[in-house]
Motif scaffolding. Structure first.
Motif, PDB file in Angstrom:
ATOM      1  N   THR A 104      -6.384   2.483   2.815  1.00  0.00           N
ATOM      2  CA  THR A 104      -5.399   1.892   3.710  1.00  0.00           C
ATOM      3  C   THR A 104      -4.664   2.935   4.538  1.00  0.00           C
ATOM      4  OG1 THR A 104      -3.735   1.868   1.952  1.00  0.00           O
ATOM      5  CG2 THR A 104      -5.048  -0.145   2.257  1.00  0.00           C
ATOM      6  N   SER A 105      -4.628   4.187   4.094  1.00  0.00           N
ATOM      7  CA  SER A 105      -3.954   5.238   4.862  1.00  0.00           C
ATOM      8  C   SER A 105      -4.897   5.790   5.921  1.00  0.00           C
ATOM      9  CB  SER A 105      -3.501   6.380   3.957  1.00  0.00           C
ATOM     10  OG  SER A 105      -3.025   7.461   4.760  1.00  0.00           O
ATOM     11  N   THR A 122     -11.470   1.369   6.714  1.00  0.00           N
ATOM     12  CA  THR A 122     -10.236   0.638   6.438  1.00  0.00           C
ATOM     13  C   THR A 122     -10.662  -0.675   5.788  1.00  0.00           C
ATOM     14  OG1 THR A 122     -10.266  -0.536   8.551  1.00  0.00           O
ATOM     15  CG2 THR A 122      -9.080   1.592   8.494  1.00  0.00           C
ATOM     16  N   GLU A 150       2.247  -0.826   0.831  1.00  0.00           N
ATOM     17  CA  GLU A 150       0.789  -0.800   0.823  1.00  0.00           C
ATOM     18  C   GLU A 150       0.201  -2.113   0.315  1.00  0.00           C
ATOM     19  OE1 GLU A 150      -1.272   1.431   2.206  1.00  0.00           O
ATOM     20  OE2 GLU A 150       0.569   2.370   2.915  1.00  0.00           O
ATOM     21  N   ASN A 152       1.652  -4.979   0.635  1.00  0.00           N
ATOM     22  CA  ASN A 152       1.855  -5.934   1.726  1.00  0.00           C
ATOM     23  C   ASN A 152       0.755  -5.805   2.771  1.00  0.00           C
ATOM     24  OD1 ASN A 152       4.035  -7.202   0.640  1.00  0.00           O
ATOM     25  ND2 ASN A 152       5.549  -6.246   1.962  1.00  0.00           N
ATOM     26  N   TYR A 153       0.273  -4.577   2.985  1.00  0.00           N
ATOM     27  CA  TYR A 153      -0.866  -4.353   3.881  1.00  0.00           C
ATOM     28  C   TYR A 153      -2.084  -5.094   3.316  1.00  0.00           C
ATOM     29  CZ  TYR A 153      -4.433  -1.540   6.448  1.00  0.00           C
ATOM     30  OH  TYR A 153      -5.482  -1.105   7.212  1.00  0.00           O
ATOM     31  N   ASP A 154      -2.326  -4.943   2.003  1.00  0.00           N
ATOM     32  CA  ASP A 154      -3.435  -5.643   1.362  1.00  0.00           C
ATOM     33  C   ASP A 154      -3.312  -7.156   1.567  1.00  0.00           C
ATOM     34  OD1 ASP A 154      -4.038  -3.080   0.430  1.00  0.00           O
ATOM     35  OD2 ASP A 154      -3.423  -3.508  -1.630  1.00  0.00           O
ATOM     36  N   ALA A 156      -1.696  -8.702   3.934  1.00  0.00           N
ATOM     37  CA  ALA A 156      -1.914  -9.022   5.347  1.00  0.00           C
ATOM     38  C   ALA A 156      -3.409  -9.074   5.660  1.00  0.00           C
ATOM     39  CB  ALA A 156      -1.212  -8.002   6.239  1.00  0.00           C
TER      40      ALA A 156
END
Length: 179
Positions: A104-105, A122, A150, A152-154, A156
């Motif tokens: 994710t980074s 990604t 992170e 929350n990124y998952d 999303a």
């Protein structure tokens, strides 16, 4: 011990994702006394293992994949002992399932590409490739320790891509707590 807990969390999420039929739900439920929850409260309550079935795609054959999502690390030895070891254990537990590691980074990905020549996708790139290759059921396994930015990124990624697959699940972070 940390590695064992992370592995247990990832495998539990995967067992839920490819196990018996699961209705679309999260692990948390609002108290019955809440009679008229707002959309924001409903979204906040959608925590835990998430499962989504896309009705229009239910006639497609099952073709399973797991996307292991991690922030990543530029330390080669650490990556081998933690992320790679966890991914290897997931592969061993699911020998007939495609397993993809996604970072994710974007900064970590760029640095690894520059220093080692290794390209990690990604989560979005991994899912686009899986869709193109005909995968229909995808489990998203998070290696995040806490449900912060992170994770929350998952979530999303899950929300943006869940309708592209027959079934998609998202496991919880290691130290997930349902109050």
């Amino acid at each position: 011990m940390k590695k064992q807990l992370a592995l247990a969390s990832a495998i539990l999420g995967l067992a839920v994702s490819f196990g018996a039929p699961v209705v679309s739900h999260a692990a948390y439920q609002l108290n019955d006394e809440v009679k008229d929850p707002t959309p924001a409260l409903k979204e906040a309550a959608a925590i835990g293992v998430r499962t989504h079935n896309t009705e229009a795609l239910q006639n497609l054959p099952n073709k399973d994949a797991i996307v292991v999502m991690s922030f990543g690390t530029t330390y080669k030895d650490t990556r081998a002992k933690t992320i790679d070891a966890t991914v290897d254990a997931i592969k061993a537990a699911h020998p007939n399932t495609k397993v993809v590691t996604a970072f994710t980074s974007h900064i970590i990905r760029d640095r690894i590409q520059q220093k080692e020549g290794i390209t990690y996708p990604t989560p979005e790139e991994a899912l686009a490739e899986l869709k193109k290759d005909g995968y229909t059921r995808v489990a998203l396994a998070s290696l995040d320790v806490i449900p912060g930015m992170e994770y929350n990124y998952d979530a999303a990624v899950y929300n943006l891509y869940k309708d592209n697959f027959k079934k998609m699940t998202l496991g919880t972070s290691l130290m997930y707590w349902m109050g």
